[in-house]
Design a protein around this motif. Structure first.
Motif, PDB file in Angstrom:
ATOM      1  N   PRO A   1      50.852  36.302  42.102  1.00 43.76           N
ATOM      2  CA  PRO A   1      49.472  36.703  42.119  1.00 43.76           C
ATOM      3  C   PRO A   1      49.022  36.756  40.605  1.00 43.76           C
ATOM      4  CG  PRO A   1      50.220  38.221  42.808  1.00 43.76           C
ATOM      5  CD  PRO A   1      51.333  37.212  42.808  1.00 43.76           C
ATOM      6  N   LYS A   2      47.712  36.221  40.247  1.00 46.85           N
ATOM      7  CA  LYS A   2      47.249  36.641  38.908  1.00 46.85           C
ATOM      8  C   LYS A   2      45.966  37.575  38.972  1.00 46.85           C
ATOM      9  CE  LYS A   2      46.801  33.111  36.235  1.00 46.85           C
ATOM     10  NZ  LYS A   2      46.332  31.697  35.835  1.00 46.85           N
ATOM     11  N   VAL A   3      45.966  38.444  38.064  1.00 47.53           N
ATOM     12  CA  VAL A   3      44.998  39.480  38.077  1.00 47.53           C
ATOM     13  C   VAL A   3      44.144  39.414  36.717  1.00 47.53           C
ATOM     14  CG1 VAL A   3      45.794  40.940  39.583  1.00 47.53           C
ATOM     15  CG2 VAL A   3      46.317  41.087  37.302  1.00 47.53           C
TER      16      VAL A   3
ATOM     17  N   ALA B   1      41.523  36.528  49.840  1.00 48.75           N
ATOM     18  CA  ALA B   1      40.547  37.081  48.856  1.00 48.75           C
ATOM     19  C   ALA B   1      40.367  36.095  47.765  1.00 48.75           C
ATOM     20  CB  ALA B   1      40.783  38.378  47.979  1.00 48.75           C
ATOM     21  N   ASN B   2      38.789  35.801  47.772  1.00 45.55           N
ATOM     22  CA  ASN B   2      38.459  34.617  46.823  1.00 45.55           C
ATOM     23  C   ASN B   2      38.639  34.836  45.454  1.00 45.55           C
ATOM     24  OD1 ASN B   2      37.189  33.315  48.919  1.00 45.55           O
ATOM     25  ND2 ASN B   2      35.340  34.494  48.721  1.00 45.55           N
ATOM     26  N   ALA B   3      39.345  33.936  44.632  1.00 46.06           N
ATOM     27  CA  ALA B   3      39.653  34.260  43.271  1.00 46.06           C
ATOM     28  C   ALA B   3      38.437  34.182  42.415  1.00 46.06           C
ATOM     29  CB  ALA B   3      40.558  32.974  42.859  1.00 46.06           C
ATOM     30  N   LYS B   4      38.344  35.374  41.462  1.00 45.19           N
ATOM     31  CA  LYS B   4      37.373  35.469  40.667  1.00 45.19           C
ATOM     32  C   LYS B   4      37.652  34.865  39.407  1.00 45.19           C
ATOM     33  CE  LYS B   4      37.315  39.955  38.515  1.00 45.19           C
ATOM     34  NZ  LYS B   4      36.680  41.314  38.539  1.00 45.19           N
TER      35      LYS B   4
ATOM     36  N   THR C   1      32.890  44.001  38.726  1.00 52.96           N
ATOM     37  CA  THR C   1      32.547  42.676  39.507  1.00 52.96           C
ATOM     38  C   THR C   1      31.436  41.874  38.853  1.00 52.96           C
ATOM     39  OG1 THR C   1      32.139  42.330  41.893  1.00 52.96           O
ATOM     40  CG2 THR C   1      30.760  43.959  40.870  1.00 52.96           C
ATOM     41  N   PRO C   2      31.695  40.681  38.991  1.00 52.32           N
ATOM     42  CA  PRO C   2      30.787  39.640  38.332  1.00 52.32           C
ATOM     43  C   PRO C   2      29.402  39.434  39.297  1.00 52.32           C
ATOM     44  CG  PRO C   2      32.438  38.595  39.581  1.00 52.32           C
ATOM     45  CD  PRO C   2      32.983  39.906  39.524  1.00 52.32           C
TER      46      PRO C   2
ATOM     47  N   LYS D   1      42.111  43.580  45.222  1.00 53.22           N
ATOM     48  CA  LYS D   1      41.402  42.585  45.747  1.00 53.22           C
ATOM     49  C   LYS D   1      40.264  41.858  45.095  1.00 53.22           C
ATOM     50  CE  LYS D   1      39.433  41.012  50.055  1.00 53.22           C
ATOM     51  NZ  LYS D   1      39.187  41.414  51.690  1.00 53.22           N
ATOM     52  N   SER D   2      39.433  42.850  44.396  1.00 50.83           N
ATOM     53  CA  SER D   2      38.350  42.186  43.539  1.00 50.83           C
ATOM     54  C   SER D   2      38.899  41.621  42.157  1.00 50.83           C
ATOM     55  CB  SER D   2      37.622  43.589  43.177  1.00 50.83           C
ATOM     56  OG  SER D   2      38.182  44.334  42.320  1.00 50.83           O
TER      57      SER D   2
END
Length: 355
Positions: free
Chosen positions: A63-65, A18-21, A232-233, A52-53
């Protein structure tokens, strides 16, 4: 330690590539207790999509969230009225033409026209969206007490034609069903402010009789109920606005039109509309700015939806993120239009709908 390693495995599987936001609270998984609890308690598709989002990168292989995506107390998902919003919503017409000017006949079956008693007779002056069989979501400025509302229409496409047809002239697809329904109750946000700066421009209309969803041109739109959609952005993405409002020719359109518009960043929105605000006051914090030169909603589109195609509980649906609120006097100028941010009002909507 074993339990924590298991949590890490679940999250890594969910995040994949997943792309990191970007977010202000991007922390290691072990620092976000809400994310740890969710990974332990639930391993369903919805929770995997949320991880994932919320994924925002790695630190030392962990992983960071975005921790705010995992608020322990979610008043929306636990709301007793949540079942009143149908999960069968926002269906996408597979034959739709992205970027076309005229909408497809069944592309937006949740589009609603609000009719008013005027000196010149009944007139359609605002739009709205169907969110369930009894409620229409619209802008507060469309239903203020000075407006003499006659009712709402569901299923319209061409306001000048009783039977609407599209497609091949030898085998056209035609639709004649319309539902004109009276309004039982109007609920405007108690903090609505109509004078500049416009604030809390959102309202609900409860219908006297339920909408009949057995017709193909009547269906509800999805709202951003899942937590992953509410956080979500949106900046940099395109939204779709549909309506019968004024066009670049200066007249209302007879047929339902659509336009894809770019969504601006919050900072860009503040630059356009916060110039005269007091220090520390952000009058756009519950709004979305979107549009560009020659691409905008306009006056007659007020109250209508701004939608984005999303993965909604495992299938792609159209989700309403905005309500057409206000904008520059000259539609389609270099100033973007302003939309009420529906993600900020999902709980308010749930608080005010009834069976």
């Amino acid at each position: 330690m074993f339990l924590y390693n298991l949590v890490i495995c679940v999250v890594l599987f969910a995040c994949g590539v997943a792309n990191a936001k970007e977010c202000a609270d991007c922390v290691s998984l072990r620092s976000c207790q809400g994310a740890v609890n969710l990974a332990i308690e639930r391993k369903d598709d919805a929770s995997k999509r949320l991880f994932k989002s919320a994924f925002c990168g790695y630190a030392n292989g962990e992983p960071k969230v975005c921790c705010s995506d995992f608020q322990e107390s979610d008043e929306v998902l636990s709301h007793p009225n949540l079942p009143l919003l149908p999960s069968d919503c926002g269906d996408i017409d597979g034959s739709r033409i992205v970027g076309g000017r005229v909408a497809k006949l069944y592309e937006f079956p949740w589009m609603t026209l609000i009719s008013y008693n005027t000196r010149d007779g009944l007139q359609f002056q605002c739009g709205g969206s169907v969110i369930n069989s009894k409620y229409i979501l619209t802008a507060a400025h469309c239903v203020v007490p000075t407006k003499r509302i006659a009712g709402v229409r569901i299923g319209e496409f061409d306001v000048t034609s009783r039977v609407d047809c599209q497609g091949d002239q030898f085998k056209p697809i035609c639709e004649s069903n319309l539902q004109d329904i009276l309004v039982e109750k109007i609920i405007t946000h108690p903090e609505y402010q109509g004078e500049p700066p416009v604030q809390y421009d959102i309202a609900l209309m409860r219908l006297q009789t339920p909408i009949d969803f057995s017709f193909k041109n009547a269906a509800p739109v999805c709202l951003p109920v899942p937590r992953s959609l509410r956080y979500t952005p949106l900046a940099g993405r395109n939204g779709t606005v549909a309506g019968w409002g004024a066009t670049e020719k200066g007249t209302d359109s007879n047929v339902l039109l659509k336009v894809d518009i770019p969504i601006k960043t919050g900072e860009a929105c503040r630059r356009f509309y916060n110039k005269n605000s007091l220090p520390g006051v952000d009058r756009t914090d519950k709004s979305i700015c979107a549009g560009e030169y020659k691409k905008d909603s306009c006056s007659g589109d007020s109250g209508g939806p701004m939608m984005i195609e999303e993965d909604y509980e495992g299938s792609f649906r159209l989700v309403q993120y905005g309500i057409v609120s206000y904008g520059p006097r000259q539609c389609g100028s270099t100033f973007p239009g302003v939309y009420t941010d529906v993600t900020k009002f999902v709980k308010w909507i749930l608080d005010n709908i009834e069976p």
